[in-house]
Design an enzyme around this catalytic site. Sequence first.
Site, short mmCIF file in Angstrom:
data_model
loop_
_atom_site.label_atom_id
_atom_site.label_comp_id
_atom_site.label_asym_id
_atom_site.label_seq_id
_atom_site.Cartn_x
_atom_site.Cartn_y
_atom_site.Cartn_z
CE LYS A 184 -1.87 2.78 2.82
NZ LYS A 184 -1.73 4.05 2.02
CD GLU A 259 12.71 3.80 8.64
OE1 GLU A 259 12.55 4.76 9.44
OE2 GLU A 259 12.81 3.93 7.42
CB CYS A 293 12.67 8.62 9.10
SG CYS A 293 13.57 7.57 7.96
CD GLU A 395 9.84 12.21 12.19
OE1 GLU A 395 8.73 11.64 12.23
OE2 GLU A 395 10.87 11.65 11.75
#
Length: 501
Positions: A184, A259, A293, A395
């Site tokens: 996906k 992750e 990331c 983040e």
Amino acid sequence: MSSPQAATNEPRRYQLFIGGEWVDAESGKTFTTPNPATGAPLAEVAEADKADVERAVAAARQAFEGKWSKLSARDRGRLLYKLAQLIEAHAKELAALETADNGKPIRESSYIDLPQVVENFEYFAGFATKIEGETIPVPGQFFNYTLREPLGVCGQIIPWNFPLLMAAWKLAPALAAGNTVVLKPAEQTPVTALELGKLIQEAGFPEGVVNIVPGYGETAGAALAAHPGIDKIAFTGSTEVGKLIARAAADNLTKVSLELGGKAPNIVFADADLEQAVNGALMGIFYNQGQVCCAGSRIFLEERIKDEFLERFKAKAEKIKVGDPADKTTQMGPQVSEEQLNRIKGYVDIARQEGASVLTGGASPELDEQFRGGYFFRPTIFCDVNNRMRVAQEEIFGPVSSVITFTDEVDLIKQANETIYGLSAGIWTRDITRAHRFAREVKAGVVWINTYNMFNAASPFGGYKQSGYGREMGRHAIELYTQIKSVWVDLSGKPIGWFGN
Ligand code: NAI
Ligand code: MG
């Protein structure tokens, strides 16, 4: 090079890829993915939902039990290698589409994303024939060996920051190991994964080995993660959604690899080559518009080089060419979406409220008419940050760096580790003892010494703490997609004595 305008003239159309066929969603629904440089529609895409995920999982199961498991490892490797070659042959158009869908500069999609996609498929093509069991020296008349077998049907949910590369990281090892996949892509960037589907078909993979179901996370993604018919779910994205995935998987005890986010420390000591460190800091936070990331979003500066470093860092940040991502000289394109742009703007307000100051950036740039609808943001540096502020802990996922100063190494390492994340870390110093001491002490899955953002298909990548679990790439990725069966054989040929009387 076609301009994004040209690319958006007529929206492209894509269907779902299930069981080797291109099909509409059962609901008939579609969604539009815009070009983030202009806001104009780039493609209209069939919107997968629970029912389509059902079909895709069934197709993947059928392929796994059928043709795919009968294929030799060599033939799996050959298919992956063929796919790598097809991607390479179409690299130019794939890079242009990646740039049109994601907004990343064409020089990045052409010279970083696409070459790494090819590298990953090539690396794992070679691995298919090297997946082996072992013989174990057990005592007595027994022979014990292991078989390393595929898991079965793997669900893979990927993000929008490296759309095709994330597909490659996930698909290549899963297929090399003999699994089948339901992939996906992110709703913001489904285009290149669907183009990859065409090449998978052309390479000659049996139908149903790879199924691609673009759709939203809360619908298609959630249905995939909770599906009892999958053997594994692999996810890259936010820590928040990673937790939802782990919870959904827990109900079926589906194997999970995650992750997730990061808030990496990128540390500059006074003895570093300053020019190199400044360039490394720029690369760490402004590459891919900061939507990485492992971005070096917390820059720790040794107090006595603060002024000199910041002067150079600011000057270079202000020279970064922000604009049309299809232009070969552009260094930063737009953020992926309006939602992401607004999130970043929100953090500028938060920084000010917390008492940090904006050294440069903090707003969108002035661009030509054509790009007024785009989601651009200027390279931004926050100073006077301390490690407890939200801009040092959360983040942001944009071209925004938070600069923190330090004087003491012990305290520095403590601060570097004071975060819920642990994906990556960078250090700039000429003192090799200090560099390796730091590599041991920092709680992160990847450490870069006098470099940043280095990747190779052979080198493992993944997080400590809330940055996730499991390691992608290298032989570790094969471990994520296989399971071990231990086989015992009695070589004596005699009846078992215990209850045998
Ligand atoms: P997200 O985590 O929501 O999206 C990533 C993928 O997960 C997409 O394919 C999405 O459709 C899917 N997803 C979303 N909700 C889901 C659910 N309930 N069940 C299953 N799948 C689901 O990330 P989003 O909202 O696009 O970005 C928010 C923040 O996440 C970013 O600002 C950034 O901080 C972080 N992020 C981190 C990434 C990384 O590489 N680690 C990549 C993308 C985002
Ligand atoms: Mg989300």
